[in-house]
Design a protein around this motif. Structure first.
Motif, PDB file in Angstrom:
ATOM      1  N   PHE A   3       0.695  -1.270   0.485  1.00 13.99           N
ATOM      2  CA  PHE A   3      -0.245  -0.295   0.156  1.00 13.99           C
ATOM      3  C   PHE A   3       0.865   0.885  -0.311  1.00 13.99           C
ATOM      4  CE2 PHE A   3      -2.431  -3.255   2.078  1.00 13.99           C
ATOM      5  CZ  PHE A   3      -3.101  -3.913   1.587  1.00 13.99           C
ATOM      6  N   GLY A   4       2.121   1.223  -0.548  1.00 17.60           N
ATOM      7  CA  GLY A   4       2.763   2.421  -0.603  1.00 17.60           C
ATOM      8  C   GLY A   4       4.004   2.217   0.757  1.00 17.60           C
ATOM      9  N   GLN A  28       1.140  16.684  -3.319  1.00 15.68           N
ATOM     10  CA  GLN A  28      -0.162  15.481  -4.279  1.00 15.68           C
ATOM     11  C   GLN A  28      -1.713  15.990  -3.738  1.00 15.68           C
ATOM     12  OE1 GLN A  28       1.058  11.717  -4.646  1.00 15.68           O
ATOM     13  NE2 GLN A  28       3.852  13.006  -4.365  1.00 15.68           N
ATOM     14  N   ALA A  60       4.763   6.773   1.195  1.00 11.94           N
ATOM     15  CA  ALA A  60       3.431   6.428   0.745  1.00 11.94           C
ATOM     16  C   ALA A  60       2.542   5.439   0.982  1.00 11.94           C
ATOM     17  CB  ALA A  60       3.849   6.638  -0.734  1.00 11.94           C
ATOM     18  N   TYR A  61       1.222   6.008   1.215  1.00 14.38           N
ATOM     19  CA  TYR A  61      -0.090   4.980   1.675  1.00 14.38           C
ATOM     20  C   TYR A  61      -0.983   5.162   0.408  1.00 14.38           C
ATOM     21  CZ  TYR A  61      -3.949   2.829   4.399  1.00 14.38           C
ATOM     22  OH  TYR A  61      -4.886   2.770   5.000  1.00 14.38           O
ATOM     23  N   ARG A  62      -1.597   4.522  -0.587  1.00 12.71           N
ATOM     24  CA  ARG A  62      -2.061   4.764  -1.486  1.00 12.71           C
ATOM     25  C   ARG A  62      -2.585   6.334  -1.568  1.00 12.71           C
ATOM     26  NH1 ARG A  62      -6.349  -0.515  -0.851  1.00 12.71           N
ATOM     27  NH2 ARG A  62      -6.474  -0.474  -3.151  1.00 12.71           N
ATOM     28  N   ALA A  63      -2.834   6.716  -3.013  1.00  8.52           N
ATOM     29  CA  ALA A  63      -2.631   8.146  -2.987  1.00  8.52           C
ATOM     30  C   ALA A  63      -2.649   8.679  -2.299  1.00  8.52           C
ATOM     31  CB  ALA A  63      -4.778   8.010  -3.681  1.00  8.52           C
ATOM     32  N   PRO A  64      -0.967   8.636  -2.145  1.00  7.32           N
ATOM     33  CA  PRO A  64      -0.730  10.011  -1.202  1.00  7.32           C
ATOM     34  C   PRO A  64      -0.608  10.875  -0.941  1.00  7.32           C
ATOM     35  CG  PRO A  64       1.101   8.682  -2.540  1.00  7.32           C
ATOM     36  CD  PRO A  64      -0.379   7.876  -2.828  1.00  7.32           C
ATOM     37  N   TRP A  72      -7.453  10.522  -7.914  1.00  6.74           N
ATOM     38  CA  TRP A  72      -6.030   9.997  -8.230  1.00  6.74           C
ATOM     39  C   TRP A  72      -5.387  10.852 -10.259  1.00  6.74           C
ATOM     40  CZ3 TRP A  72      -2.290  10.748  -5.148  1.00  6.74           C
ATOM     41  CH2 TRP A  72      -0.855  10.571  -5.487  1.00  6.74           C
ATOM     42  N   PHE A  73      -4.337  10.682  -9.851  1.00  2.08           N
ATOM     43  CA  PHE A  73      -3.511  11.710 -10.310  1.00  2.08           C
ATOM     44  C   PHE A  73      -2.847   9.541 -11.453  1.00  2.08           C
ATOM     45  CE2 PHE A  73      -1.688  13.860  -7.384  1.00  2.08           C
ATOM     46  CZ  PHE A  73      -2.008  15.006  -8.432  1.00  2.08           C
ATOM     47  N   GLY A 124       3.829   0.715  -7.673  1.00  2.00           N
ATOM     48  CA  GLY A 124       2.767   2.395  -6.877  1.00  2.00           C
ATOM     49  C   GLY A 124       2.273   3.356  -7.676  1.00  2.00           C
ATOM     50  N   GLY A 125       1.138   3.665  -7.529  1.00  2.00           N
ATOM     51  CA  GLY A 125       1.613   5.153  -8.355  1.00  2.00           C
ATOM     52  C   GLY A 125      -0.706   4.348  -9.224  1.00  2.00           C
ATOM     53  N   GLU A 143      -4.905   3.208  -6.589  1.00  2.00           N
ATOM     54  CA  GLU A 143      -5.208   4.142  -5.221  1.00  2.00           C
ATOM     55  C   GLU A 143      -6.754   4.919  -4.616  1.00  2.00           C
ATOM     56  OE1 GLU A 143      -0.946   5.767  -4.664  1.00  2.00           O
ATOM     57  OE2 GLU A 143      -1.980   5.563  -7.204  1.00  2.00           O
TER      58      GLU A 143
END
Lengths: 774, 81
Positions: free
Chosen positions: A276-277, A353, A383-387, A467-468, A534-535, A727
């Protein structure tokens, strides 16, 4: 081999096309190993003469380290190596290097894996030992003498910004702000995004709402603790086995910290029990390599759950201020926010972000978001999902809900009225490409869940998240076997089902059965570079690489068939798993199957391999809208989530079951973030709930079956239209649940978690019992 | 000429300029021209940014093409979990 940043066209043309494999719920290739216990995770590797490594950690949140005496530990029988700060060369000041997703400050990293001048948080590594067994290693740790000078500490981000706060790093300069000469600060960075003039926008508003919120740090909560086995030999060669989201990135970090040539370190990722990051960084691995280098024996290191909580990055806690103005007919006129995120002991919170995503689900003429990255005496955030996005959008989506209520507008209708579409200027600058925000809102609005009346006492909330998603460097190879089966060689760690989704795209492109494709994730020496998982990038970027590798393979297959037939390759096409002669040759030549070409490949030119490497660009951003119903026990403050629906744009769901799993997993983690999870510190800055008994993540009985709706607005930059999906699902839950509670109780909560004591106190306060309110 | 928009903290290094027009065909050319025009930009600034060209975001891609009428935004680099 092909090597290009141009996306291969492949067989996929986005939505509307019927596929044999893409879009099906195929059997997962890792399923049998995982349910039978054969799968090898980080702690499952055993090597001959392997030592056990353990870490001595700081008991103090903030302290100078005057001295470390390891002599007694080194003298203990069975101890083979001890390492401290003296075993890691310092890294250049101010130098950052590209590594993985982001640039990395290795001067910070070397201090994070092993404290140097100061211990900066409770749990900060001070020394590590390797011994013949765990008992001796633990005994050795107890013999290490550390002379600490305990310093004042600070955890709260707002307190850390005040003058007179304990300074975490004395040489820190604030990026993005003027700073008085000689002044010390904990503010690592200020960022600002937006366009228009918010003052003008607020002047146009009929209704303005301004609120402050707080969130607490929460951990990713992966089930498998960090674990690795390192082996270095006398000639300076090294091997590393670890649980990670990116073994190529881990290789780079470790090689830098240990002064090794990257190619001398061979790294293999184990199966991973969640990341999860949180497994995009290194903690134990450089220590294990350093210990192994000293001992010239393999060293295994594993974290306890308590170490995971104290020493690895959770996400930020934050203080948030949000102001939104709107007209009575539901048009947002201005939106403004200030976000203050904890970074932990080193710069690098995801506040930029968060600031970019805060108002992304809206088309706005006047918008501004300001963010601050703030050092505190906690482990550096990871990082944690869609940080960053869940924190910011918790606050903004709460205010959006409130303002819709004030003007008497349905919250989804309010969002639809202000939703962005292709060509809308995003709140952070660029115009959006093809997006599915409106489609997810409409699907949520039309869903049975949203149309079903609530029971008495229940509340319903909605929230939208953005999220991007990203692309990045990715390699893939397809090796044709002599019987026509294919090995799919990957270097991207499979966290969320990407062996399945990438195999399905390979089978679709080649026109063969899925069970003829065997995916495997290889070590760093066996395939070109792969950025970490990730991402939400791997099915997107990996898919492009696999489609490119398949097209490369098909090109060779067509060439071999053309030679076999003695015709031009331009007169050969590939369809349904076979080469077919065209352009007038059709009647004279029987198609050649993949198996037939494979059988004779030695005679037609030798091994047949397809390969493709890419730095994938143009990841399609993803929007999601969540609908949640809650019931509240008015006597205990316990909140029950009674119904939950996730609606999200996947572009194209290659394997819908995995996509649904991502949606459900994000929602469940968000439910925990909303209702229970938080780090609790004592007055000395020591974590009081470093275990799953006291840090309460949701269990099955806490959540209903999460319903899912996959919206498919194809991403035109991917051969099959894929957008990342991993994310976005964690972005809306906190606001959706808070909005549902406001709907149920008439109470607007502004702090996470909304745990039973806080909910009960708020209910009593609303009923006039002020003695229990907090 | 492409329209270039600098977001985040970049304009602190560009004498407050947040928008400009440049004759560039690729991200590589864009980075070179910005570095020449604004020597105050950190030497490694291009490693810290993502580039949006007409809404499509590029990271670490020198040769992505910029059209004469493109709208280009420089953003902080995007990671993920």
């Amino acid at each position: 081999m092909t090597d290009s940043n141009k996306t291969p066209s492949g067989n996929g043309t986005g939505n509307g096309k019927e596929y044999k494999w893409v879009g099906t719920r195929a059997v997962r290739p890792d399923g049998v190993d995982k349910v039978t216990g054969r799968a090898k995770f980080g702690a499952d590797l055993h090597l001959p003469n392997m030592l056990v490594g353990k870490v001595l950690r700081s008991p103090h949140a903030h302290a100078h380290i005057r001295s470390i005496d390891t002599s007694a530990a080194e003298a203990l029988s069975g101890v083979k190596a001890v390492v401290t700060r003296d075993d890691f060369s310092d890294q250049p000041k101010g130098a950052v290097q590209p590594a993985g997703e982001m640039t990395i400050n290795y001067r910070d990293m070397v201090r994070n894996v092993m404290a140097r001048e100061k211990a900066l948080y409770e749990g900060h590594a001070i020394a590590a030992v390797a011994a013949v067994d765990a008992r001796i290693a633990a005994k050795a740790l107890s013999l290490i003498k550390v002379d600490f000078e305990v310093l004042p500490h600070v955890i709260d981000p707002v307190a850390a910004m005040e003058s007179g706060a304990p300074i975490i790093q004395e040489d820190l300069m604030t990026e993005g702000m003027e700073q008085s000469p000689g002044a010390m600060t904990n503010i690592a960075k200020r960022v600002e995004f937006g366009h228009g003039d918010v003052a003008v926008g607020f002047a146009e508003a009929d209704v303005v709402i301004e609120r402050e919120f707080t969130t607490q740090p929460v951990h990713q909560g992966y089930i498998e603790p960090h674990a690795c086995v390192a082996s270095m030999t006398e000639d300076g060669q090294g091997e590393l086995w670890l649980s990670t989201q990116g073994h190529y990135v881990a290789r780079g970090h470790c090689a830098t910290l240990l002064g090794l040539d990257v190619s001398k370190l061979r790294v293999q990722a184990s199966e991973i029990g969640g990341g999860f990051g949180g497994k995009t960084v290194v903690y134990l691995e450089p220590l294990a390599l350093a210990l192994s280098r000293k001992a010239c024996q393999p060293v295994k290191m594993t974290m306890t759950r308590e170490e995971v909580f104290r020493a690895t990055g959770p996400t930020s806690g934050a203080h948030l201020w949000v102001k939104v103005g709107a007209t009575n007919d539901g048009r947002i006129t201005a939106a403004d926010a200030v976000l203050k995120y904890q970074a932990g002991a080193f710069p690098g919170s995801p506040v930029a972000q968060g600031a970019q995503c805060a108002f992304a689900p809206y088309e706005l003429n006047h918008v501004r978001t300001v963010g601050y990255d703030i050092l505190v005496n906690r482990a550096k955030v990871a990082a944690y999902r869609a940080p960053g996005a869940p924190i910011a959008e918790y606050a903004t989506e709460s205010v959006m809900d409130e303002i819709a209520g004030v003007i008497g507008m349905d919250p989804l209708a309010f969002r639809l009225k202000n939703a962005p579409k292709q060509g809308s200027q995003s709140s952070y600058g660029p115009k959006f490409p093809v997006i599915g925000c409106i489609e997810t809102l409409e699907a949520a609005r039309d869903h049975d869940h949203y149309q079903t009346p609530l029971k008495p006492g229940q509340g319903r909330g909605v929230a939208t998240g953005y999220w991007f998603n990203i692309g990045g460097q990715t390699s893939a190879t397809l090796n044709l076997s002599e019987d026509g089966s294919v090995a799919l060689v990957l270097g991207t760690v499979d966290v969320g089902g990407t062996r399945a989704s990438l195999s399905m795209m390979a089978a679709e492109e080649l026109g063969i059965d899925l069970d003829k494709v065997r995916p495997m994730i290889v070590d760093t020496s066996a395939l070109g570079y792969n950025m970490l998982t990730g991402g939400s990038r791997v099915t997107f970027a990996g898919g492009i690489a696999v489609v490119g590798a398949a097209q490369d393979l098909i090109g060779t297959l067509k060439d071999r068939a053309a030679k076999f037939w003695d015709i031009s390759v331009d007169d050969v096409e590939w369809a349904e798993g076979e080469a077919r002669a065209t352009n007038g040759y059709t009647d004279n030549m029987q198609p050649l199957s993949l198996q037939e070409i494979a059988k004779d490949m030695a005679k037609t030119g030798g091994p047949i391999v397809g390969a493709h490497s890419i730095n994938a660009q143009g990841a399609g951003p993803s929007f999601g809208t969540h609908v949640v119903d809650v019931d509240v026990d008015r006597e205990t403050g316990r909140v029950w989530v009674t119904r939950y629906t996730v609606v999200q744009d996947a572009g194209k769901a290659i394997h819908p079951s995995y996509v649904e799993g991502q949606y459900q997993g994000g929602a469940v983690q968000g439910i925990g973030w909303a209702l229970n999870e938080e780090y609790i510190y004592d007055d000395k800055g020591r974590l009081e709930n470093a275990g799953f008994l006291d840090y309460r993540v949701p269990v099955c009985s806490d959540v209903p079956m999460i319903d899912t709706v996959i919206v498919e607005v194809a991403n035109p930059t991917h051969p099959y239209g894929v957008r990342g999906v991993g994310e976005t699902p964690i972005v809306p839950p906190m606001a959706a649940i808070s909005n549902a509670l406001a709907n149920a109780l008439g109470i607007r909560f502004t702090a996470l978690p909304m745990s039973p004591p806080k909910v009960l106190a708020a209910i009593k306060a609303a009923n006039g019992d002020v003695t229990t309110a907090n | 000429m492409a329209r270039i928009v600098l977001t985040g903290n970049l304009q602190l290094h560009t004498e407050g300029v947040s928008e400009l027009e440049l004759d560039v065909n690729t991200i590589r050319q864009l980075m070179r021209q910005l570095s020449t025009r604004y020597p105050g930009l950190p030497a490694d600034f291009e490693d810290e940014v993502a580039v949006s060209i007409d809404g499509t975001i590029y990271q670490d891609d020198w040769f992505a093409e910029i059209a004469p009428d493109s709208e280009v935004h420089l953003l902080p680099k995007i990671g993920g979990g």
